[in-house]
Every structure is written in structure tokens, then in C-alpha cells.
Design a protein around this motif. Structure first.
Motif, PDB file in Angstrom:
ATOM      1  N   LYS A 258       0.696  -1.174  -0.019  1.00 36.59           N
ATOM      2  CA  LYS A 258      -0.019   0.009  -0.168  1.00 36.59           C
ATOM      3  C   LYS A 258       1.028   1.058   0.105  1.00 36.59           C
ATOM      4  O   LYS A 258       0.598   2.313   0.513  1.00 36.59           O
ATOM      5  CB  LYS A 258      -0.921   0.023   1.398  1.00 36.59           C
ATOM      6  CG  LYS A 258      -1.896  -1.213   1.435  1.00 36.59           C
ATOM      7  CD  LYS A 258      -2.740  -1.334   0.044  1.00 36.59           C
ATOM      8  CE  LYS A 258      -3.878  -2.117   0.304  1.00 36.59           C
ATOM      9  NZ  LYS A 258      -3.652  -3.461   0.306  1.00 36.59           N
ATOM     10  N   ASP A 259       2.071   1.245  -0.440  1.00 39.27           N
ATOM     11  CA  ASP A 259       3.034   2.435  -0.602  1.00 39.27           C
ATOM     12  C   ASP A 259       2.810   3.319  -1.976  1.00 39.27           C
ATOM     13  O   ASP A 259       2.963   2.574  -3.069  1.00 39.27           O
ATOM     14  CB  ASP A 259       4.497   1.766  -0.435  1.00 39.27           C
ATOM     15  CG  ASP A 259       5.369   3.153  -0.396  1.00 39.27           C
ATOM     16  OD1 ASP A 259       5.026   4.173  -0.791  1.00 39.27           O
ATOM     17  OD2 ASP A 259       6.426   2.907   0.164  1.00 39.27           O
ATOM     18  N   ALA A 260       2.010   4.335  -1.694  1.00 36.74           N
ATOM     19  CA  ALA A 260       1.552   4.936  -2.967  1.00 36.74           C
ATOM     20  C   ALA A 260       2.837   5.753  -3.450  1.00 36.74           C
ATOM     21  O   ALA A 260       2.662   6.129  -4.608  1.00 36.74           O
ATOM     22  CB  ALA A 260       0.642   5.867  -2.413  1.00 36.74           C
ATOM     23  N   PHE A 261       4.101   5.947  -2.776  1.00 38.81           N
ATOM     24  CA  PHE A 261       4.881   6.602  -3.168  1.00 38.81           C
ATOM     25  C   PHE A 261       6.048   6.037  -3.931  1.00 38.81           C
ATOM     26  O   PHE A 261       6.738   6.471  -4.946  1.00 38.81           O
ATOM     27  CB  PHE A 261       5.772   7.464  -1.878  1.00 38.81           C
ATOM     28  CG  PHE A 261       4.772   8.558  -1.630  1.00 38.81           C
ATOM     29  CD1 PHE A 261       4.557   9.859  -2.216  1.00 38.81           C
ATOM     30  CD2 PHE A 261       3.943   8.357  -0.553  1.00 38.81           C
ATOM     31  CE1 PHE A 261       3.854  10.893  -1.728  1.00 38.81           C
ATOM     32  CE2 PHE A 261       3.122   9.161  -0.132  1.00 38.81           C
ATOM     33  CZ  PHE A 261       3.177  10.687  -0.458  1.00 38.81           C
ATOM     34  N   CYS A 262       6.233   4.881  -3.223  1.00 37.59           N
ATOM     35  CA  CYS A 262       7.538   3.900  -4.005  1.00 37.59           C
ATOM     36  C   CYS A 262       6.707   2.640  -3.811  1.00 37.59           C
ATOM     37  O   CYS A 262       6.643   1.739  -2.986  1.00 37.59           O
ATOM     38  CB  CYS A 262       8.852   3.875  -2.803  1.00 37.59           C
ATOM     39  SG  CYS A 262       9.681   5.421  -2.576  1.00 37.59           S
ATOM     40  N   SER A 263       6.316   2.139  -5.131  1.00 38.32           N
ATOM     41  CA  SER A 263       5.423   1.213  -5.262  1.00 38.32           C
ATOM     42  C   SER A 263       6.078  -0.355  -5.370  1.00 38.32           C
ATOM     43  O   SER A 263       7.236  -0.482  -5.575  1.00 38.32           O
ATOM     44  CB  SER A 263       4.406   1.437  -6.158  1.00 38.32           C
ATOM     45  OG  SER A 263       5.236   1.349  -7.567  1.00 38.32           O
ATOM     46  N   VAL A 264       5.236  -1.337  -5.116  1.00 43.80           N
ATOM     47  CA  VAL A 264       5.394  -2.727  -5.684  1.00 43.80           C
ATOM     48  C   VAL A 264       5.966  -2.710  -7.111  1.00 43.80           C
ATOM     49  O   VAL A 264       6.849  -3.441  -7.498  1.00 43.80           O
ATOM     50  CB  VAL A 264       4.443  -3.669  -5.272  1.00 43.80           C
ATOM     51  CG1 VAL A 264       4.743  -5.048  -5.987  1.00 43.80           C
ATOM     52  CG2 VAL A 264       3.996  -3.760  -3.824  1.00 43.80           C
ATOM     53  N   ALA A 265       5.212  -2.044  -7.984  1.00 44.80           N
ATOM     54  CA  ALA A 265       5.500  -1.898  -9.578  1.00 44.80           C
ATOM     55  C   ALA A 265       6.948  -1.506  -9.566  1.00 44.80           C
ATOM     56  O   ALA A 265       7.606  -2.092 -10.608  1.00 44.80           O
ATOM     57  CB  ALA A 265       4.668  -1.149 -10.190  1.00 44.80           C
ATOM     58  N   ALA A 266       7.404  -0.491  -8.762  1.00 44.73           N
ATOM     59  CA  ALA A 266       8.895  -0.010  -8.812  1.00 44.73           C
ATOM     60  C   ALA A 266       9.720  -1.052  -8.444  1.00 44.73           C
ATOM     61  O   ALA A 266      10.726  -1.184  -9.095  1.00 44.73           O
ATOM     62  CB  ALA A 266       8.995   1.354  -8.220  1.00 44.73           C
ATOM     63  N   ALA A 267       9.454  -1.615  -7.428  1.00 43.13           N
ATOM     64  CA  ALA A 267      10.227  -2.716  -6.863  1.00 43.13           C
ATOM     65  C   ALA A 267      10.460  -3.938  -7.646  1.00 43.13           C
ATOM     66  O   ALA A 267      11.579  -4.334  -7.960  1.00 43.13           O
ATOM     67  CB  ALA A 267       9.773  -3.024  -5.371  1.00 43.13           C
ATOM     68  N   LYS A 268       9.388  -4.230  -8.389  1.00 45.46           N
ATOM     69  CA  LYS A 268       9.616  -5.299  -9.459  1.00 45.46           C
ATOM     70  C   LYS A 268      10.610  -4.969 -10.452  1.00 45.46           C
ATOM     71  O   LYS A 268      11.106  -5.867 -11.119  1.00 45.46           O
ATOM     72  CB  LYS A 268       7.990  -5.651  -9.909  1.00 45.46           C
ATOM     73  CG  LYS A 268       7.366  -6.658  -8.788  1.00 45.46           C
ATOM     74  CD  LYS A 268       6.051  -7.094  -9.382  1.00 45.46           C
ATOM     75  CE  LYS A 268       5.175  -7.858  -8.148  1.00 45.46           C
ATOM     76  NZ  LYS A 268       3.855  -8.043  -8.703  1.00 45.46           N
TER      77      LYS A 268
END
Length: 310
Positions: A258-268
Motif C-alpha cells: 500500500k505504498d503509494a510513493f515507492c510502489s510494488v511496481a517500481a520494486a518489481k
């Protein structure tokens, strides 16, 4: 005895930072604080002016097993201000980590970076791959990745949620503080947006942030690096995405879903990019119902994962 051993000799068994040191990185005088005892873990703070007091407070449990070195970035007083906005790029700040390693007389570093601090730590692992033993990226900002789709999704989901009303109003206002006090007030309004459960954790975190800043020699947030790094990074079209494949160290990426600033999409994207370089020693851990500060919302799991990896 190494320089680091001399510095940390008196800190054994002390869980909170008690000693502050400085070193030179080019023309800059940079400061760091040591806590704990054991193997060294260098913790890179974000470069936009929030300082490192919140990390000293939040990551204190790691000091029971490691010597924690909290680096205060260039531009964030009392570390030296930058000579130009371009020298406040997140990627450029990675050079200061190399100066730190040389000053400490160490062959390599184990690095932890949170948020924009993760940007700097990742850039260092890309530029100096042989100098990083382990890399821990906690809700990292992946500079150069267009994550606007995630931002729009969260904004739409939270627009009618009263828990985020103050943050939504602040975002619509343009977020352009001119003084340290205005930045402090803006951050107070935005903090709920960083959490999956703001009703439980937002006020508590803000109080901890204020208390840590008062105890620290470095004070609260600073608008000068906030503006300088923001301008420099907006002009940086590649960021850290272009060199993912150079990372060769064992890597952990941990992010809240639920991190809207540094997202799961970015981590992937970071995980896939590092793997794309032929390196399979990268692990992605996604914490459910968790925002930008996992040591607060999911502390038990967070520290279990951290200590296992370390």
C-alpha cells in the motif's frame, strides 16, 4: 585495528547513537552517527532534507546485532551544502558512499537505503558493484521509472477516504514550500498518505519524528535540499534504471503493498532489471496491508526479514 574498530570500540552494547563523526568527500564535509555493535551496516538517508533521525529511531532494533552507521547526505545540514543543483542528484550522492568506504578503509560495504536513500544505495551498487557486499532496499524510489499509473490508482482510491483528506488537500495545493516551517507543515499533512492504516500509525509516527529531530543535533526537515534534489532529479531522465544489470551483490528489496510513493511496481522493475543482468541473488518481499514505513506497520515481520538477510 581498523579505523572503524577505533570509532566503534566504545559503542559496544549501546543501542542508541552517541557519537557523531565527519569525513571529506571531495569538497564536502559529511557527517555520520554510529550506534550498536557488530558487523557494519551503512544506512543511507534520503537526500531531500528529512535527515536521518527517523531512521536512527525506527531502525534501532538492528543495533543489537550490528554497528549502524547513519550517513547524513550532502545538502542536509550540518553536512555541506552543494555547490550546484546538479550535484544534488540522487545518483551523484552515491559518490559520497565511495568516499566513506575509502575513509573507513574497508574493502566493501553492506548498505541499507530507505525511500530516496534506496535510490542512492542502488546507484552506488551499480557504479561500484565490487564494493557492495549486501544491498537492502526498503520501499526504494526507483528514479527513472514512470510510476504515474500507480500514483493515479492510489489517488483515485483514497480521494473519498476521510483518513487521507488532509493529504489530498495538500497535494492539490501544489506542494511548493518556501521555508523549513512550511515543509514541516506540509509533511505533517502528507504523513497519513504514507500509511495503509493511518488511523493507527500516522500521528504516532509524526510524534516520533518530532521527538527524534529534537534529540538529534540535525534538527527537523530542511527545504533547501528538498528543492535542490527535486529539481536535479526531475532533470535526470535515466536515474538508476539504466544500470540495473551491473548489480552483483546479494540484494533484498522489501516494499509495502500500500505504498503509494515507492510502489510494488517500481520494486518489481528493479528486481527484474537486476535479474536481467544475469544475477539471481535478488529477493523481493512484499508486505501486505503496509505502507512506506514497514518497521512501524509490520515491525515483527520487517525485523525478522532484515535479520535473516543480514
Amino acid at each position: 585495528m581498523s579505523l572503524l574498530a577505533h570509532l566503534s570500540l566504545s559503542l559496544a552494547g549501546i543501542p542508541k547513537p552517541t557519537q557523531t563523526y565527519s569525513f571529506k568527500s571531495g569538497n564536502y564535509q559529511l557527517f555520520f552517527t554510529l550506534a550498536g555493535s557488530g558487523p557494519l551496516l551503512v544506512i543511507q538517508a534520503p537526500g531531500w532534507g528529512i535527515g536521518n533521525a527517523y531512521l536512527q529511531s525506527g531502525l534501532a532494533p538492528l543495533a543489537t546485532s550490528h554497528t549502524l552507521l547513519f550517513l547524513l547526505p550532502r545538502g542536509t545540514a550540518p553536512s555541506s551544502g552543494a555547490d550546484s543543483a546538479n550535484e544534488m542528484r540522487s545518483v551523484t550522492m552515491a559518490f559520497d558512499l565511495e568516499s566513506l568506504r575509502v575513509w573507513l578503509e574497508l574493502p566493501s560495504l553492506t548498505l541499507l537505503g530507505h525511500s530516496n536513500g534506496g535510490t542512492v544505495a542502488l546507484a552506488y551498487a551499480e557504479m561500484y558493484p565490487e564494493r557492495v557486499e549486501k544491498l537492502l532496499l526498503v520501499d526504494p524510489q526507483i528514479l527513472g521509472f514512470d510510476d504515474s499509473a500507480t500514483w493515479i490508482r492510489f489517488f483515485g482510491e483514497r480521494m473519498e477516504d476521510p483518513r487521507y483528506a488532509g493529504a489530498i488537500e495538500a497535494m492539490k495545493g501544489g506542494m511548493n514550500p518556501q521555508t523549513d516551517e512550511e515543509l514541516q507543515e506540509l509533511l505533517k499533512k502528507l504523513i497519513p498518505y504514507y500509511f495503509a492504516q493511518p488511523e493507527k500509525y500516522a500521528e504516532k509516527f509524526y510524534q516520533q519524528l518530532e521527538a527524534a529531530a529534537k534529540e538529534s543535533q540535525h534538527g527537523g526537515v530542511q527545504v533547501s535540499p528538498f528543492k535542490a534534489q527535486g529539481d536535479a532529479d526531475r532533470a535526470d531522465k535515466e536515474g538508476v534504471t539504466g544500470l540495473f544489470g551491473r548489480v552483483i551483490c546479494k540484494t533484498l528489496i522489501l516494499v509495502g503493498d500500500k505504498d503509494a510513493f515507492c510502489s510494488v511496481a517500481a520494486a518489481k522493475i528493479a528486481q527484474e532489471g537486476i535479474k536481467g543482468g544475469g544475477h539471481d541473488g535478488v529477493e523481493l518481499v512484499v508486505l501486505e496491508d503496509c505502507g512506506h514505513f514497514p518497521w512501524i506497520e509490520k515491525g515483527d515481520i520487517f525485523f525478522e526479514v532484515m535479520k535473516r538477510f543480514l
